[in-house]
Design a protein around this motif. Structure first.
Motif: not given
Length: 371
Positions: A105-106, A181, A277
């Motif tokens: 992630s992201p 994100h 993250t």
């Protein structure tokens, strides 16, 4: 002196990243210490009954010496674990192989992602005021911890109940970067992460170390710029950020409802399986990104951008800004845009895979061109 030098060198090797060599040198130091101790008790000066060591006094000195270098090595280990930079993310895989895993992630999020109908979220104790709320600058972000309340998240397609552990933010130095994100190819200026752990674990650390894919649940909120009055839900935070300007500084702030940090509507949200993250990038996280953004003003954003990654006594000041990770490859993972069902569904599991037409999703821009 030989013992002290050996342990100092071990600390240096640990800071430099050579764990094996540091461990060997620490073992050698312990063996040397034991040998000196035995030798000291066996030696006597000629024609006297005096031993080389006075037992009580020498033992005290040695214990203090051991404790001092143990603390030094712990600090070296702490610095090593924190020795990564957002400006050089290509080296994160050298810190942890997980940072190059296939569940990282992201990621990019799209309104065209597959839709699923799920049960409504349940926010337990989210409106209850904590006894204390502490904000801290850790050199990478500002974190928020609390006591006296146990907020819990369930429903919304989650298979377990998750306990809120802490909150933190990621932001950029301009209004076009900052969130981790990216939604519809647009990057918001700031993103809130509310970090939860599966209720079967004792705390967040235990959950992360379990390596279970659903051990952690992070609820993310993207904020857009609205140049009107300040967001009152963020004021408790932004009005006090000046007190944690430098790395290591912390302060108590007035308790507030964590539910107010989440948009009023959680009807639409993105869901996928990913990772933390920051290094170690553990792939243990169920991600939920609320589709409806929160809002923040330029004045409030500026308070985040003044935070420094350096200590108060360092001559060269560096800001924390742009503390976001680059988006990662999806690697065939499933991402869906969930909708809370208006029906009364008793189980938190996903109801079905039926696709819906989301004509009521707000087409919201995540940044303001006029700033």
């Amino acid at each position: 002196m030989l013992l002290a030098g050996n342990m100092l060198l071990a600390g240096y090797m640990l800071l430099a990243g050579n764990m094996l060599l540091a461990g060997n040198m620490l073992l050698a130091s312990n063996m040397l210490l034991a040998s000196i101790w035995r030798l000291g008790h066996s030696l006597t000066f000629p024609h006297t009954k005096i031993r080389f060591f006075n037992t009580n006094f020498s033992l005290m000195k040695i214990v203090v010496l051991i404790l001092f270098f143990y603390i030094l090595l712990c600090r070296c280990l702490e610095n090593r674990e924190n020795h990564w930079e957002y400006s050089d993310q290509s080296k994160w895989c050298e810190i942890s192989a997980s940072c190059c895993g296939k569940y990282q992630s992201p990621i990019q999020l799209w309104d065209s992602d597959r839709k699923k109908r799920v049960s409504p979220f349940e926010f337990t104790n989210y409106t209850q005021l904590p006894e204390t709320v502490t904000m801290k600058n850790n050199g990478k972000t500002t974190t928020i911890s609390f006591t006296g309340v146990t907020p819990a998240l369930s429903g919304g397609g989650l298979q377990h109940t998750y306990i809120l552990s802490s909150l933190h933010f990621h932001w950029g130095m301009d209004n076009y970067h900052g969130a981790e994100h990216i939604l519809n190819n647009k990057q918001a200026p700031i993103e809130l992460h509310m970090v939860h752990y599966n209720s079967k674990f004792f705390n967040l650390s235990e959950a992360i170390s379990s390596d279970e894919r659903d051990a952690v649940a992070v609820l993310g909120v993207l904020y857009r710029i609205v140049n009107k009055k300040s967001n009152p839900s963020l004021n408790q935070i932004t009005s006090r950020l000046r007190l944690v300007k430098y790395n290591g500084q912390s302060t108590r702030i007035k308790p507030f409802s964590f539910r107010k940090l989440i948009p009023a509507s959680t009807k639409h949200f993105f869901r996928y399986s990913g990772s933390m993250t920051t290094p170690e990038c553990n792939e243990v996280t169920v991600w939920t990104i609320i589709r409806e953004p929160g809002y923040i003003t330029n004045a409030q954003m500026k308070t985040f951008r003044k935070l420094c990654s350096t200590d108060v006594d360092e001559l060269v000041k560096k800001t924390i800004g742009n503390n976001y990770r680059q988006v990662q490859a999806l690697h065939r993972r499933n991402v869906y845009l969930g909708v809370e069902s208006t029906n009364h569904i008793t189980t938190p599991a996903i109801v079905n895979d039926e696709t819906y037409s989301f004509t009521d999703i707000p087409n919201t821009v995540l940044y303001d061109d006029d700033y």
